[in-house]
Design an enzyme around this catalytic site. Structure first.
Site, PDB file in Angstrom:
ATOM      1  N   LYS A 162      35.224 -13.948  52.447  1.00 37.67           N
ATOM      2  CA  LYS A 162      36.481 -14.577  52.044  1.00 37.67           C
ATOM      3  C   LYS A 162      37.483 -14.468  53.197  1.00 37.67           C
ATOM      4  CE  LYS A 162      37.902 -13.666  47.681  1.00 37.67           C
ATOM      5  NZ  LYS A 162      38.633 -12.928  46.647  1.00 37.67           N
ATOM      6  N   ARG A 210      41.445 -15.298  54.243  1.00 36.07           N
ATOM      7  CA  ARG A 210      42.728 -15.740  53.709  1.00 36.07           C
ATOM      8  C   ARG A 210      43.376 -16.715  54.692  1.00 36.07           C
ATOM      9  NH1 ARG A 210      45.524 -15.223  49.645  1.00 36.07           N
ATOM     10  NH2 ARG A 210      44.192 -13.680  48.635  1.00 36.07           N
TER      11      ARG A 210
END
Ligand code: R5P
Length: 281
Positions: free
Chosen positions: A181, A183
């Protein structure tokens, strides 16, 4: 040896009995007028395999009642799905270590315990009897092998599930990776395979548990944006709360499948043979 099970694990228990070439103990389940659970076990043997997934509180109580009903037999406990295992440490003051609280309940009446893809294997130390965890990675790989996918990428949704995904991938000699992941801003995240490219190929996301389906639905949307041809989702424990199954289908997942540690309409692989093998060893 006979096999006995709680109400919600009877199909898996019957498969375990078949794999062990033995029979099941007939059990009558009912409730007292105030809602308390009651059961009456039929004829027992001197050795019993007690099967019960801890999916919710009633299932746990039923399992404890079964263990008590089997007093006098040499009992082996099988916890196909151990609920509460995700709270495996105290994250904040005042919290319980729920996995420990559940494990400690099995202090009396059982000689040993088998779990299946327990969320965090270190939880095994909390059992007051010898406890072994088995993995259905190979069984899931065999199941994926029947789906006719060409050059699939087996993907773990996070690095915690990578070892399981690697076991699945090894069964078919497929590529394996995990999602990372990134950001992008305060409100935007990007999820993509860490090393490999998902474009122009089918992707099978595999995990131990699908609960709300949120993790996998978000990942699937991004994988389609990155050019994956089809995204599939497989898990060992199909907790599938609320509208999770529909949520996954609505996010474009072609097929969702799980094992029978929790008996679901999409239970496509069975833990029975692996559990029977562990009981024999
Ligand atoms: C968590 O670490 C588990 O391995 C699963 O990834 C998680 O339980 C999935 O939850 P959900 O389906 O609600 O996103």
């Amino acid at each position: 040896m006979k096999v006995i099970s709680t109400e919600k694990s009877q199909i898996l228990a019957a498969r375990i009995a078949t794999a062990l070439n033995t029979t099941m103990v007939d059990v009558k389940f009912s409730r007292f007028p105030d809602g308390e659970l009651y059961l009456e076990a039929g004829e027992l043997d001197d050795e019993t395999v007690i099967v019960g997934s801890v999916t919710e509180s009633d299932a746990l109580v039923q399992l404890l009642l079964l263990i008590d009903a089997c007093e006098g037999s040499q009992n082996h406990l099988v916890l196909p799905y151990m609920g509460y295992a995700r709270q495996d440490k105290r994250f904040r003051d005042g919290e319980p270590i729920s996995a420990r609280a559940i494990a400690r309940l099995f202090k009396n009446g059982v000689e040993d315990c088998i779990t299946v893809n327990i969320h965090e294997p270190s939880v095994l130390k909390y059992f007051p009897v010898p406890a072994t965890n088995i993995s259905l990675a190979g069984d899931m790989g065999a199941c994926i092998g029947t789906m006719g996918l060409s050059n699939p990428l087996i993907l773990a949704p996070d690095d915690g599930a990578l070892a399981f995904a690697q076991g699945v991938a090894a069964a078919g000699g497929w590529d394996c990776d995990h999602l990372e992941k990134t950001r992008l801003s305060g409100i935007e995240v990007k999820m993509a395979p860490k090393k490999l490219c998902a474009a122009s190929r089918p992707v099978v996301i595999v995990d131990d548990i699908i609960s709300t389906g949120g993790t996998i639905a978000t990942a699937a949307k991004m994988l389609y944006q990155q050019g994956a041809t089809d995204v599939y989702a497989g898990c060992v424990h199909g907790v599938l709360i609320g509208g999770a199954y529909v949520h996954l289908k609505a996010s474009g997942i072609r097929d969702v499948f799980c094992s029978d540690t929790i008996e679901r309409g999409c239970s496509r692989l069975s833990a029975a043979v692996s559990i029977a093998a562990a009981l024999r060893s």
